[in-house]
Write an enzyme that holds these catalytic residues in place. Sequence first.
Site, PDB file in Angstrom:
ATOM      1  N   ASN A   1       3.721   5.864   2.903  1.00 58.30           N
ATOM      2  CA  ASN A   1       5.082   5.361   3.088  1.00 58.30           C
ATOM      3  C   ASN A   1       5.295   4.036   2.365  1.00 58.30           C
ATOM      4  OD1 ASN A   1       6.301   7.380   4.565  1.00 58.30           O
ATOM      5  ND2 ASN A   1       5.557   6.618   6.527  1.00 58.30           N
TER       6      ASN A   1
ATOM      7  N   ASP B   1      -3.917  14.664  12.514  1.00 57.14           N
ATOM      8  CA  ASP B   1      -3.278  13.402  12.124  1.00 57.14           C
ATOM      9  C   ASP B   1      -3.489  13.173  10.622  1.00 57.14           C
ATOM     10  OD1 ASP B   1      -3.444  10.190  11.813  1.00 57.14           O
ATOM     11  OD2 ASP B   1      -2.139  10.732  13.474  1.00 57.14           O
TER      12      ASP B   1
ATOM     13  N   GLU C   1       3.069  10.922  12.326  1.00 57.54           N
ATOM     14  CA  GLU C   1       2.264  11.809  11.502  1.00 57.54           C
ATOM     15  C   GLU C   1       1.295  12.637  12.343  1.00 57.54           C
ATOM     16  OE1 GLU C   1       0.223   7.713  11.405  1.00 57.54           O
ATOM     17  OE2 GLU C   1       2.196   8.576  11.672  1.00 57.54           O
TER      18      GLU C   1
ATOM     19  N   ASP D   1       8.161  11.795   4.060  1.00 54.20           N
ATOM     20  CA  ASP D   1       8.787  12.973   4.672  1.00 54.20           C
ATOM     21  C   ASP D   1       8.361  14.246   3.964  1.00 54.20           C
ATOM     22  OD1 ASP D   1      12.006  11.386   5.442  1.00 54.20           O
ATOM     23  OD2 ASP D   1      10.032  11.273   6.399  1.00 54.20           O
TER      24      ASP D   1
END
Length: 626
Positions: free
Chosen positions: A511, A503, A546, A520
């Site tokens: 973000n 993770d 993620e 991304d």
Amino acid sequence: MSLSAPKTSRLLSRWGLFTLLWLVCAALLAQSLYLDMTRTEDFERERLLGQARVVSQLIDQELLAMRDVLGDLAEDWTLHKGRIDINRWLETLSSGMPGVRTLSILDAQGTIVASNRVEIMGQNFAHREYFQTVRRRHAEGILSLAPPFNTILGTYVINVSRAFHDRNGKFLGVVTASLDHTFFRRLLTTVLYAPDMRTSVIHQNGEAFVMVPGGETFEGRNLAEGDNFFQRHARSGNSADVFTGRSVFTGDPRMAALCNTAPEGMPLDNHLVVIASRELAAVRAPVWGHARFYGAFFAIVVFIAALTRLAWLRRLREHEQERASAALALTNNQRILETITDNIPGMVAYWTTDLRCAFANAATLEWFGFTREQALGANMEHIIGPKLYAKNQQHIQAALQGNPQRFQRTLTRADGATLHAMVHYIPDFEGDRLRGFIVLYNDITEFKYTQMKLENRVQELNVQASTDALTGIDNRRSFQELAEAQFFESKRAGQDLSFLMLDLDHFKTVNDTYGHDAGDAVLRTLTACSKEILRATDIFGRLGGEEFGILLPHSGLAQAMHVAERLRAAAKERPVQAGEDAIGFTVSIGVAQMSGEDSTLEELMKRADLALYSAKQGGRDRVAQA
């Protein structure tokens, strides 16, 4: 008087036999056209049913994916409520599922508590049929497929929903996904192969969901009443049917194939019906075209034969005059035959028993590059070439033994032109003696190309259904299938197997600070550096957002920890450039080795997930083992 009576009787007898012969030929021609019509309709039934089944199977795959997503979503909401940005997660999930427009979670009172559509947050939908159905039947554990309805956002959707509970079985709410109407229109468009073709999807209760092309007057209409294709299919009780009849929408006679969606191993309270149809007139048009052609050809041949016979009867009275008339008739016959065969869409040739060319139409001469004078009397191998002659040798010998032949062949000229053809060898008998055989080449190139395009499109859709669009690795459903197969194989063989739950740390901050494009790019960079370390036999997939999963066959805990440390270090040393900023990122990894107590892959993954949670609690950017 007595002399003319026998002559008249003989004349009537000859013309009577002549007429009877051509009536028999006409009957045989009519029977041939009838069989041709039957074969054409049978072929179209199979083709339409095949298209309907392709769409049905793709919808089944979409429903199976939704079942898994909704199940995982309900479980994660129950376990991690308040600890994750659920709306952002739902937005990420929906972006990876092209068939889903909206993902939402409703509490036990029907209020939206999480959704990828912020404009419906906090609204109550307890009155909606999909919520009432799931709440009423929540103990059954089914997936509910609600009838189509117009949402408050102005979209026309079908909701797929399921209930979720606490550990004591108490009803806590509903997770639901709205099927994207636009996605279904694109899906139905891919199987259209004729201008008159229509494809549609109808709910089990008779409410129409989508139809292409057009569909504005179709969508929302209820077909549960009246005599129509849907009702006939429902009464039959079959999973697939093909009917002919008059369409209730266009009023024209159509042939329709209907196929139910039926995802394997998934309990549903309703199903969808896929319909693919074509106008009967368009289906039968090629046969009617053949009928007109052969009818005209037959009429011309009968007319010419009648003239020839009349000339022969006149020859009894005037021998010289009849010879001239016969020669003229023969010339006319040859000219008409050449005119007809030169204008049909295909190659026609006649070969004698010693394989000499006795006739070739213009298409044959053009394709093989000979003039009529060069071809007549020439050897078959010389005309068609040694390679094609060798390929057709078996069929040629069978035709010379009096056996009709029918097969497909691909022809290539010296200039590179290619022709896919259906080839017919038709033996020509004179009594019991074989005189030669007729060769017909019918061009089926367009049909072959259409078939190839459809097969390629189905393959592309299968790849899209199993691949994560952003990273290019396996998506959650595909990863689950591959990983479960490897889990049980390792379990059976007694081999080591380890699982890594990976993770990204503080991914929401990336973000929020640099934007989703930068986020991304981080996901793609992590995927790339992981691929550099992993083996070809390792199974690597994006589980959502993620979160990534890695299954390491033939790997014990020590080897898995070593791989995890390499992955953690590689990620830390691979910053992502976002404009003028270099974004550094780290990962936390939970590692678990398969033990004798793990009866399913899910148990192994849960232990790795707990280890991941421990790594997060320990400060992130670290590896923890279960």
